[in-house]
Design an enzyme around this catalytic site. Structure first.
Site, short mmCIF file in Angstrom:
data_model
loop_
_atom_site.label_atom_id
_atom_site.label_comp_id
_atom_site.label_asym_id
_atom_site.label_seq_id
_atom_site.Cartn_x
_atom_site.Cartn_y
_atom_site.Cartn_z
N LYS A 22 0.85 -1.21 0.00
CA LYS A 22 0.00 0.00 0.00
C LYS A 22 0.88 1.24 0.00
CE LYS A 22 -1.65 1.62 4.04
NZ LYS A 22 -1.28 3.04 4.29
N ASN A 23 1.93 1.23 0.84
CA ASN A 23 2.73 2.45 1.02
C ASN A 23 3.71 2.69 -0.11
OD1 ASN A 23 1.26 2.84 3.29
ND2 ASN A 23 2.87 2.21 4.72
N ARG A 92 -5.08 10.03 4.60
CA ARG A 92 -3.99 10.87 5.10
C ARG A 92 -2.92 11.01 4.03
NH1 ARG A 92 -0.07 13.69 7.31
NH2 ARG A 92 1.86 12.63 6.83
N CYS A 116 -5.28 11.46 11.64
CA CYS A 116 -5.76 10.08 11.61
C CYS A 116 -5.71 9.56 13.03
CB CYS A 116 -4.92 9.24 10.67
SG CYS A 116 -3.38 8.74 11.42
N ARG A 121 -1.22 14.61 12.23
CA ARG A 121 -0.25 14.20 11.21
C ARG A 121 0.25 15.48 10.52
NH1 ARG A 121 -0.99 8.72 10.02
NH2 ARG A 121 0.91 8.79 8.78
N PRO A 122 1.17 16.21 11.17
CA PRO A 122 1.64 17.48 10.60
C PRO A 122 2.36 17.29 9.27
CG PRO A 122 3.05 16.76 12.41
CD PRO A 122 1.88 15.82 12.37
N ILE A 123 2.38 18.33 8.48
CA ILE A 123 3.12 18.26 7.20
C ILE A 123 4.09 19.44 7.12
CG2 ILE A 123 1.33 17.00 5.95
CD1 ILE A 123 0.52 19.63 4.63
N ASP A 124 4.52 19.92 8.29
CA ASP A 124 5.45 21.07 8.31
C ASP A 124 6.76 20.76 7.59
OD1 ASP A 124 5.58 19.27 10.65
OD2 ASP A 124 7.36 20.43 11.15
N LEU A 125 7.23 19.52 7.70
CA LEU A 125 8.51 19.18 7.03
C LEU A 125 8.32 19.20 5.50
CD1 LEU A 125 9.66 16.19 9.29
CD2 LEU A 125 10.34 18.59 9.45
N ASP A 306 4.96 0.44 12.01
CA ASP A 306 3.72 -0.21 11.56
C ASP A 306 3.64 -1.67 11.99
OD1 ASP A 306 3.70 1.53 8.36
OD2 ASP A 306 3.22 2.16 10.39
N ILE A 328 8.00 6.80 16.89
CA ILE A 328 7.62 7.54 15.68
C ILE A 328 6.32 8.33 15.86
CG2 ILE A 328 7.07 7.34 13.21
CD1 ILE A 328 9.96 6.58 13.79
N ARG A 398 -8.36 -0.60 4.46
CA ARG A 398 -7.51 0.43 3.82
C ARG A 398 -6.18 -0.19 3.37
NH1 ARG A 398 -5.76 4.28 7.69
NH2 ARG A 398 -4.38 4.74 5.95
C1 EPZ Z 1 4.31 6.77 6.28
O1 EPZ Z 1 3.53 7.78 6.91
C2 EPZ Z 1 3.41 5.56 6.18
N1 EPZ Z 1 2.24 5.88 5.38
C3 EPZ Z 1 2.99 5.15 7.59
O2 EPZ Z 1 2.23 3.96 7.46
C4 EPZ Z 1 4.23 4.83 8.41
O3 EPZ Z 1 3.85 4.53 9.74
C5 EPZ Z 1 5.17 6.05 8.42
O4 EPZ Z 1 5.47 6.43 7.06
C6 EPZ Z 1 6.48 5.77 9.14
O5 EPZ Z 1 7.14 4.71 8.51
C7 EPZ Z 1 2.33 5.86 4.04
O6 EPZ Z 1 3.39 5.61 3.48
C8 EPZ Z 1 1.08 6.14 3.26
P1 EPZ Z 1 6.38 10.14 8.40
P2 EPZ Z 1 4.08 9.29 6.94
O7 EPZ Z 1 6.24 11.39 7.62
O8 EPZ Z 1 4.78 9.61 5.67
C9 EPZ Z 1 6.13 13.30 11.95
C10 EPZ Z 1 0.44 2.53 7.75
O9 EPZ Z 1 0.17 1.90 8.76
N2 EPZ Z 1 6.07 14.31 10.88
O10 EPZ Z 1 7.63 9.31 8.25
O11 EPZ Z 1 2.98 10.18 7.39
C11 EPZ Z 1 4.86 12.45 11.99
O12 EPZ Z 1 3.87 13.10 12.74
C12 EPZ Z 1 0.85 3.97 7.86
O13 EPZ Z 1 0.49 2.06 6.58
C13 EPZ Z 1 6.13 15.65 11.23
O14 EPZ Z 1 6.22 16.02 12.40
O15 EPZ Z 1 5.15 9.18 8.12
C14 EPZ Z 1 5.33 11.19 12.63
O16 EPZ Z 1 5.38 11.38 14.03
C15 EPZ Z 1 0.60 4.52 9.24
N3 EPZ Z 1 6.06 16.58 10.24
C16 EPZ Z 1 6.76 11.05 12.10
O17 EPZ Z 1 7.16 12.35 11.65
C17 EPZ Z 1 5.95 16.24 8.92
O18 EPZ Z 1 5.91 17.14 8.06
C18 EPZ Z 1 6.90 10.05 10.95
O19 EPZ Z 1 6.09 10.51 9.93
C19 EPZ Z 1 5.88 14.86 8.59
C20 EPZ Z 1 5.95 13.92 9.58
#
Ligand code: EPZ
Length: 417
Positions: A22-23, A92, A116, A121-125, A306, A328, A398
């Protein structure tokens, strides 16, 4: 609301083929938007999140359809750069369309993605990096408007955290932009490498994916291509967890052993026999699992967050006390309350779970709290003596393709209502 009826306490046996990831499918579907031509994807899992991504592509003017595990996308003409709110909020990971739309359309309007069950789920980065790449980013009224600006943009982008989504969005936004971007502290997950392989197969120039430094040279266009999605490493973890909890002997076909090293190590440590012949993984469990003193989730190639809920479920039946530290996400342990209804002894202190192994679980009516928490509830119900129901399985659907058929093929007594 659909639910699963499970009669637990049965050993698992049989063979199953691992679904596509999926990812990996989601960012590659977004990337297809950048191809001025046609894309054929193979081994794409049939999931509600994939269907949502197909709807987003069609809303952007692509002609996109899924037939079994093949997805056909014609993105020769893209008609607009704004993803409808309702589609943005459906999942998300729709935020990953931002980078693809910016590359193709030079501007994009998306609504701030919904949070979620795992917390905000911030997207600041994502947004900080996109600004540094020379795009304007204006947030107002719940919408994010981005547009390519002329003038200087930074070549070197350094992520504060190796975010998977931010890494994907930066790669997507840089693919068709002029110039070169070097991304430091990039996420190294296999899904990043699969995305880069897809884009390079269409004429992109991305180097170093899978390492913490990724170099992207912008190209003028991408060309028609065909790609096979990698298998889902977290679904593989789910099957390992199921066998370790119920006992049994199963074979999972079409795995990529190198993607699941950190997971296999833990199941071997607990007492599972895990052996590979080419891409087939055989998992055997003939005795009660032993505890694992402490596991921490971390970024790839460490133990994936995960797979945490699945490992905790196996440890709930192991002999002894185990600790699991989630590094995480803020609240990844919502599922623990459901496992306790089935008789598990789990105490959660913030990002730490203390698991006291019990000899057996008993049937109960539980619900899915999130995607992987829901899968954990199913695994626990498979191990529990007696009948259980698992409600709100939309969360599971999902990310798991036809989980009841897959588990029935492994001799589980499971029905979908
Ligand atoms: C991806 O989510 C996966 N989803 C998640 O899988 C997985 O748990 C995660 O990566 C970690 O491996 C998909 O690929 C669709 P991150 P993503 O950005 O990209 C923080 C599942 O079960 N963060 O690596 O959202 C965030 O809040 C799902 O299939 C910021 O603070 O993960 C989290 O604490 C769940 N600011 C951490 O970083 C940002 O701009 C990791 O997030 C982005 C992220």
């Amino acid at each position: 609301m659909a639910k699963l009826h499970i009669r637990g306490g049965r050993r698992l046996s049989g063979e199953v083929t691992l679904q596509g990831s999926k990812n990996s499918a989601l960012p590659i579907l977004a990337a297809s938007l950048m191809v001025r031509g046609t894309v054929v994807l193979h081994n794409c899992p049939d999931l509600s999140d994939v269907r949502a991504a197909v709807r987003i592509l069609n809303s952007l003017g692509c002609k996109c359809s899924q037939l079994g595990h093949d997805v056909y996308i014609d993105a020769s003409v893209v008609k607009c750069d704004a993803v409808p709110d309702d589609l943005m909020r459906e999942m998300r990971s729709s935020v990953v369309f931002l980078g693809a739309i910016l590359s193709r359309c030079a501007s994009a309007t998306i609504s701030a993605p919904g949070g979620c069950e795992l917390g905000p789920r911030p997207i600041d980065l994502h947004l900080k990096a996109i600004k540094e790449m020379g795009f304007s980013v204006n947030e107002s009224g719940g919408y994010i408007n981005c547009a390519r600006e002329s003038g200087r943009s930074k070549t070197d982008i350094i992520l504060d955290f190796p975010s998977v989504g931010a890494t994907e969005n930066i790669i997507l936004a840089a693919t068709l932009s002029k110039g070169r971007v070097v991304l430091h502290n990039a996420a190294k997950e296999p899904e990043i490498s699969d995305l880069a392989d897809f884009i390079n197969g269409a004429g992109g120039k991305i180097y170093g994916a899978g390492t913490d430094t990724v170099e992207i040279f912008g190209v003028n266009r991408l060309y028609s291509t065909e790609h096979t999605i990698i298998p889902d490493r977290i679904v593989a973890a789910t099957y390992m967890s199921a066998v370790s909890a119920t006992g049994g002997d199963i074979t999972v076909k079409n795995t990529v052993p190198s993607h699941i090293n950190a997971i296999v190590t833990r199941y071997r440590e607990m007492g599972c026999e895990v052996n590979f012949s080419d891409d087939d993984m055989r998992v055997v469990s003939n005795r009660r699992m032993s505890r694992i003193t402490k596991t921490r989730s971390t970024v790839y190639p460490g133990f994936p967050t995960d797979a945490g809920p699945l490992l905790v479920t196996s440890l709930a039946l192991a002999e002894g006390t185990s600790l699991f530290v989630e590094t995480i996400f803020d609240n990844r342990f919502n599922y623990a309350e459901e496992l306790k209804l089935l008789g598990a002894d789990i105490k959660v202190f913030g990002r730490l779970a203390v698991i006291e192994g019990v000899r057996s679980l008993h049937g109960a009516n539980v619900r899915c709290t999130d995607l992987r928490g829901g899968a954990a509830a199913v695994v626990a119900a498979l191990a529990a003596e007696g009948e259980s129901t698992v409600d709100k399985i939309c969360h599971i659907e999902r990310g798991y393709e036809n989980i009841q058929n897959a588990l029935s093929a492994l001799s589980a007594d499971i029905k979908r209502e």
